[in-house]
Design an enzyme around this catalytic site. Structure first.
Site, short mmCIF file in Angstrom:
data_model
loop_
_atom_site.label_atom_id
_atom_site.label_comp_id
_atom_site.label_asym_id
_atom_site.label_seq_id
_atom_site.Cartn_x
_atom_site.Cartn_y
_atom_site.Cartn_z
N ASP A 1 0.86 -1.18 0.00
CA ASP A 1 0.00 0.00 0.00
C ASP A 1 0.90 1.24 0.00
O ASP A 1 2.04 1.19 0.46
CB ASP A 1 -0.89 -0.03 1.25
CG ASP A 1 -1.63 1.27 1.46
OD1 ASP A 1 -2.35 1.72 0.56
OD2 ASP A 1 -1.45 1.87 2.56
N ASP B 1 -0.22 5.06 0.68
CA ASP B 1 -0.50 6.13 1.63
C ASP B 1 -0.33 5.68 3.07
O ASP B 1 -1.00 4.75 3.54
CB ASP B 1 -1.92 6.66 1.43
CG ASP B 1 -2.12 7.29 0.06
OD1 ASP B 1 -1.12 7.59 -0.61
OD2 ASP B 1 -3.29 7.50 -0.32
N THR C 1 -2.49 1.03 -4.72
CA THR C 1 -2.99 2.26 -4.12
C THR C 1 -4.23 2.78 -4.82
O THR C 1 -4.46 2.50 -6.00
CB THR C 1 -1.89 3.35 -4.18
OG1 THR C 1 -2.42 4.59 -3.71
CG2 THR C 1 -1.37 3.53 -5.59
N ALA C 2 -5.02 3.55 -4.07
CA ALA C 2 -6.18 4.23 -4.66
C ALA C 2 -5.76 5.46 -5.44
O ALA C 2 -6.57 6.05 -6.15
CB ALA C 2 -7.17 4.63 -3.56
N LYS D 1 -8.66 -3.43 -4.37
CA LYS D 1 -7.22 -3.73 -4.28
C LYS D 1 -6.98 -5.23 -4.30
O LYS D 1 -6.06 -5.72 -4.98
CB LYS D 1 -6.64 -3.14 -2.99
CG LYS D 1 -6.35 -1.65 -3.03
CD LYS D 1 -5.59 -1.25 -1.79
CE LYS D 1 -5.22 0.22 -1.79
NZ LYS D 1 -4.44 0.61 -0.61
N ASP E 1 -1.19 -0.09 6.10
CA ASP E 1 -1.47 0.56 7.38
C ASP E 1 -2.95 0.53 7.73
O ASP E 1 -3.32 0.84 8.86
CB ASP E 1 -1.05 2.03 7.31
CG ASP E 1 -1.97 2.84 6.41
OD1 ASP E 1 -2.70 3.71 6.92
OD2 ASP E 1 -1.99 2.58 5.19
N ASN F 1 -8.87 -1.04 5.88
CA ASN F 1 -9.54 -1.16 4.59
C ASN F 1 -8.84 -2.15 3.67
O ASN F 1 -9.44 -2.64 2.71
CB ASN F 1 -9.60 0.21 3.90
CG ASN F 1 -10.48 1.19 4.63
OD1 ASN F 1 -11.63 0.88 4.96
ND2 ASN F 1 -9.96 2.37 4.92
#
Length: 323
Positions: A76, A78, A183-184, A228, A251, A254
């Site tokens: 991930d 962020d 990542t989004a 994801k 982290d 979600n």
């Protein structure tokens, strides 16, 4: 976009838009990975010192396993690889280039401040940021935003990379494994970050473009939560990976769907819900926000010293900024 046949049978339900977003992201990632391969070296490396070595965790079986080409690592972005949210840093850079006005910058700034203080993703804030970003880039060339993204990385993102997480990623690379960001953030932004860190590539949210121009719409939905997991599943099938031998790092609670896919899940700088889940399932934990040791013992042996030293360095830098 052509239909993809990469998905293996799913063990849980997923919306059609999540599947579409995951497949689109996997396709975009594979298209860019070859261009990234071997083009750039990593910008520096996390340091080590004797003090950090003395604090290293007890030895574990070697992981990642060198030469295991059926394994890969998924990170991930962020608050796992980078402090804060990439989309907010990108928005700040676009404001500097007069893509939008002060009122919109204030909203970006508030969302970023909330994210840094809370340490978790708020769906409403993230959705608002995505809608703003899509409206801003609509009508612009993809190549234009890619070029600007390179500049924004140097201006706002490079100094926010967590050295400890970077050391973990480097351990997988040194073992001969591929390492992907998941990542989004827009896939173009994620690809730039992956290349600058010397990673294999990136899975990210795919914004629709026609003839190289953004339409202001997404393909599927943002690459968040279940999407994801779908992207990782699709990419693993296409690359011939064994997910039980793969690792994933995040982290956020979600990302539990993504973390649950692999045999080696890691909670990095975890939010409260993820920390509780990780403890309950005996997942490894590592927190670089304060430099303290994780409650659950264990980091990959190949990255242990660098990760601990990197976490300490990140904590010192953050402490100095707050003074």
């Amino acid at each position: 976009m052509a239909a993809l046949g990469w998905l293996t049978p799913r063990r849980r339900s997923a919306t059609a838009r999540s599947v579409l977003a995951g497949e689109a992201s996997a396709e975009a990632a594979r298209k860019t990975a070859q261009a990234l391969d071997g083009t750039d070296e990593i910008d520096g490396a996390a340091g080590t010192d004797e003090d950090a070595a003395e604090e290293a965790e007890p030895a574990e079986p070697e992981f990642p396993v060198a030469g295991d080409d059926l394994a890969a690592a998924f990170f991930d972005l962020d608050n796992t690889v980078m402090q804060g949210a990439a989309i907010f840093h990108f928005g700040r850079g676009l404001y500097k280039r007069e893509f939008f006005h002060r009122r919109e910058l204030a909203r970006f700034a508030w969302q970023q401040a909330w994210f840094r203080l809370a340490g978790v993703e708020d769906p409403d804030h993230m959705q608002d940021a995505r809608d703003s970003a899509l409206s801003i880039v609509k009508g612009h060339k993809v190549s234009e935003l890619m070029a600007i993204g390179e500049e924004i990385y140097d201006e706002y993102m490079a100094e926010r990379i967590w050295p400890g997480t970077r050391a973990l990623a480097q351990a997988h690379l040194d073992a001969g494994q591929k390492v992907w960001l998941v990542t989004a953030a827009p896939v173009e932004t994620a690809t730039i970050i992956a290349r600058r860190l010397g990673l294999t590539g990136a899975l990210g949210t795919v914004a629709e473009s026609v003839d190289g121009i953004y339409t202001g719409r997404l393909v599927g939905e943002p690459l968040h939560g279940p999407a994801k997991a779908e992207a990782v599943r699709a990419l693993a099938a296409a690359e011939g990976l064994d997910l039980e031998r793969c690792a994933a790092y995040s982290d956020s609670h979600n990302d539990i769907p993504m973390l649950s896919l692999v045999g080696h899940p890691y909670a990095i700088n975890p939010d409260t819900k993820l920390r509780k889940h990780a403890r309950a399932h005996d997942w490894r934990l590592r927190d670089y926000r304060t430099g303290r040791k994780a409650v659950k013992v264990g980091v990959p042996a190949a990255a242990g010293v660098g990760a601990i030293a990197g976490g300490a360095a990140a904590a010192i830098a953050l402490h100095r900024r707050r003074k």
